[in-house]
Design a protein around this motif. Structure first.
Motif, PDB file in Angstrom:
ATOM      1  N   SER A 144      32.305  37.481  19.914  1.00 37.76           N
ATOM      2  CA  SER A 144      32.100  37.864  21.531  1.00 37.76           C
ATOM      3  C   SER A 144      32.173  39.301  21.695  1.00 37.76           C
ATOM      4  CB  SER A 144      33.211  37.255  22.322  1.00 37.76           C
ATOM      5  OG  SER A 144      33.029  37.468  23.550  1.00 37.76           O
ATOM      6  N   PRO A 279      35.620  44.083  30.706  1.00 38.66           N
ATOM      7  CA  PRO A 279      36.294  42.467  30.019  1.00 38.66           C
ATOM      8  C   PRO A 279      37.746  42.412  29.867  1.00 38.66           C
ATOM      9  CG  PRO A 279      34.414  43.483  29.358  1.00 38.66           C
ATOM     10  CD  PRO A 279      34.758  44.483  30.091  1.00 38.66           C
ATOM     11  N   SER A 282      39.323  41.389  32.929  1.00 35.26           N
ATOM     12  CA  SER A 282      38.907  39.873  33.561  1.00 35.26           C
ATOM     13  C   SER A 282      39.612  39.016  32.792  1.00 35.26           C
ATOM     14  CB  SER A 282      37.344  39.744  33.236  1.00 35.26           C
ATOM     15  OG  SER A 282      37.080  39.783  31.892  1.00 35.26           O
ATOM     16  N   ASP A 283      39.901  39.282  31.154  1.00 33.98           N
ATOM     17  CA  ASP A 283      40.793  38.571  30.442  1.00 33.98           C
ATOM     18  C   ASP A 283      42.035  38.478  30.882  1.00 33.98           C
ATOM     19  OD1 ASP A 283      38.508  37.864  28.892  1.00 33.98           O
ATOM     20  OD2 ASP A 283      39.174  39.546  27.296  1.00 33.98           O
ATOM     21  N   ARG A 287      38.100  36.238  35.662  1.00 37.70           N
ATOM     22  CA  ARG A 287      36.658  36.721  35.997  1.00 37.70           C
ATOM     23  C   ARG A 287      36.424  36.902  37.183  1.00 37.70           C
ATOM     24  NH1 ARG A 287      37.426  34.383  30.897  1.00 37.70           N
ATOM     25  NH2 ARG A 287      36.340  35.265  29.267  1.00 37.70           N
ATOM     26  N   SER A 332      31.259  40.645  32.251  1.00 39.19           N
ATOM     27  CA  SER A 332      32.158  39.448  32.788  1.00 39.19           C
ATOM     28  C   SER A 332      31.351  38.409  33.330  1.00 39.19           C
ATOM     29  CB  SER A 332      32.896  40.310  34.029  1.00 39.19           C
ATOM     30  OG  SER A 332      33.768  41.157  33.861  1.00 39.19           O
ATOM     31  N   ARG A 335      30.041  36.653  30.188  1.00 32.16           N
ATOM     32  CA  ARG A 335      31.027  35.793  29.704  1.00 32.16           C
ATOM     33  C   ARG A 335      31.573  34.796  30.426  1.00 32.16           C
ATOM     34  NH1 ARG A 335      35.322  39.997  27.483  1.00 32.16           N
ATOM     35  NH2 ARG A 335      36.287  38.264  26.893  1.00 32.16           N
ATOM     36  N   SER A 339      31.782  30.768  29.196  1.00 26.34           N
ATOM     37  CA  SER A 339      32.853  30.052  29.330  1.00 26.34           C
ATOM     38  C   SER A 339      32.889  28.936  30.053  1.00 26.34           C
ATOM     39  CB  SER A 339      33.879  31.053  29.805  1.00 26.34           C
ATOM     40  OG  SER A 339      33.922  31.280  31.303  1.00 26.34           O
TER      41      SER A 339
END
Length: 344
Positions: A144, A279, A282-283, A287, A332, A335, A339
């Motif tokens: 990723s 990112p 956001s993790d 998000r 974001s 991803r 996800s």
């Protein structure tokens, strides 16, 4: 055959080779964006020379975006049918370099428009095929991050950060045509490096542990549709910004071309750093709040360009924070799409 593919994957996934694959493909995509954005940053010189209207200026971005989007679908399918990735990337890289040379030689609107149409067709398939090589060669626990670096780091730092700082002085000194010729040369170097240093992953390595999901399966989920629509709107925001911001800064706001170049470079630096920072945020917090916050933050970029009358350094700082929306879009939201598909 499957055992052979797994042995190849294990051999290819040495840490040094993983880093090299990711770095080289990121560099190549950065040069691609350098070529793509060159016309935007050189437009204050091109428009008066070719006597272009604002409608014609917009058509260049529209034409390239159209063939880019269509090529992304077509080239990926061609690559799958041929069972090869590396030759596709090399041919596409050489092709967009040639299109940059043609752009520099253009003496009319139609000739330049044709060059942009061809450039979009050449460039559109590079990143999808690059991602497939990364999937095959990079270990899952680093995949990723590798995909994010390949797509975001080079394109932001080179295509949006370095390009205006380098191309504008060249255009001032020796003409905008030379800027296009300069933009084309590095791509030939990366094409040679890809050809001679990267391996061609077998089809089995590409498919192993990566079951295919059909478009019908993906779009059966509400969040995938919403994120796709949001991404379409955001890309429109970015394309319009790149196409007309340099002209607005020089013609309407009266900034010198060199100052415009540094202001546009601020956006690239912001997006490059944001490729890692956004990112990570956001993790940590999720998000959706990051997408909402950075979308609102992106509003300050066009508003400050129109209304802010203070020191240029402060305007550059506003550009830096407003440019965070670019990192949000490319990290974001992509991803989030992935996800949601996996969880479903």
């Amino acid at each position: 055959m499957l055992a052979s593919a797994n042995n190849h994957a294990g051999e290819a996934r040495g840490r040094g080779y993983q880093i090299w694959v990711t770095a080289l493909l990121s560099l190549n995509f950065g040069i691609l964006f350098f070529d793509r954005n060159a016309l935007n940053f050189l437009m204050p010189f091109v428009q008066p020379d070719l006597q272009l209207s604002n409608t014609q200026v917009g058509m260049f971005s529209s034409a390239l975006s159209l063939t880019w989007a269509l090529s992304g679908l077509a080239v990926g399918r061609i690559s799958d049918k041929l069972g090869s990735r590396k030759p596709v990337i090399v041919i596409a890289t050489v092709a967009f370099c040639l299109c940059s040379f043609i752009s520099g030689a253009a003496s009319s609107f139609l000739m330049l428009l044709g060059a942009r149409l061809l450039m979009g067709a050449a460039e559109g398939g590079v990143m999808p095929v690059s991602h497939s090589m990364i999937v095959a060669e990079v270990a899952p626990e680093r995949r990723s991050m590798a995909m994010g670096v390949a797509q975001n780091l080079g394109s932001n730092l080179l295509g949006s950060g370095l390009a205006p700082v380098l191309l504008v002085p060249v255009a001032v000194a020796v003409g905008w045509q030379t800027g296009f010729y300069l933009a084309a040369l590095p791509g030939l170097v990366t094409a040679a490096l890809i050809w001679f240093t990267l391996r061609e992953p077998p089809i089995e390595a590409l498919d192993h542990d990566n079951p295919k999901v059909t478009l019908r399966d993906a779009f059966a989920h509400r969040n995938v549709i919403l994120c796709a629509l949001i991404s379409i709107l955001l890309v429109s925001y970015l394309v319009v910004c790149w196409a007309f911001m340099p002209l607005f800064l020089t013609r309407e706001r009266g900034f010198a071309p060199e100052t415009m170049g540094w202001l546009m470079a601020t956006l690239g630096i912001s997006a490059g750093l944001g490729s890692f920072v956004v990112p990570a945020i956001s993790d940590a917090i999720g998000r959706r709040p990051v997408m909402i916050f950075f979308s609102f933050l992106g509003v300050i970029l066009p508003l400050s360009t129109i209304y802010y009358q203070g020191p240029t350094a402060v305007l550059a700082a506003i550009f830096f924070f407003g440019g965070g929306l670019m990192a949000c879009s490319r990290c974001s939201w992509r991803r989030s799409l992935r996800s949601q598909s996996i969880r479903a």
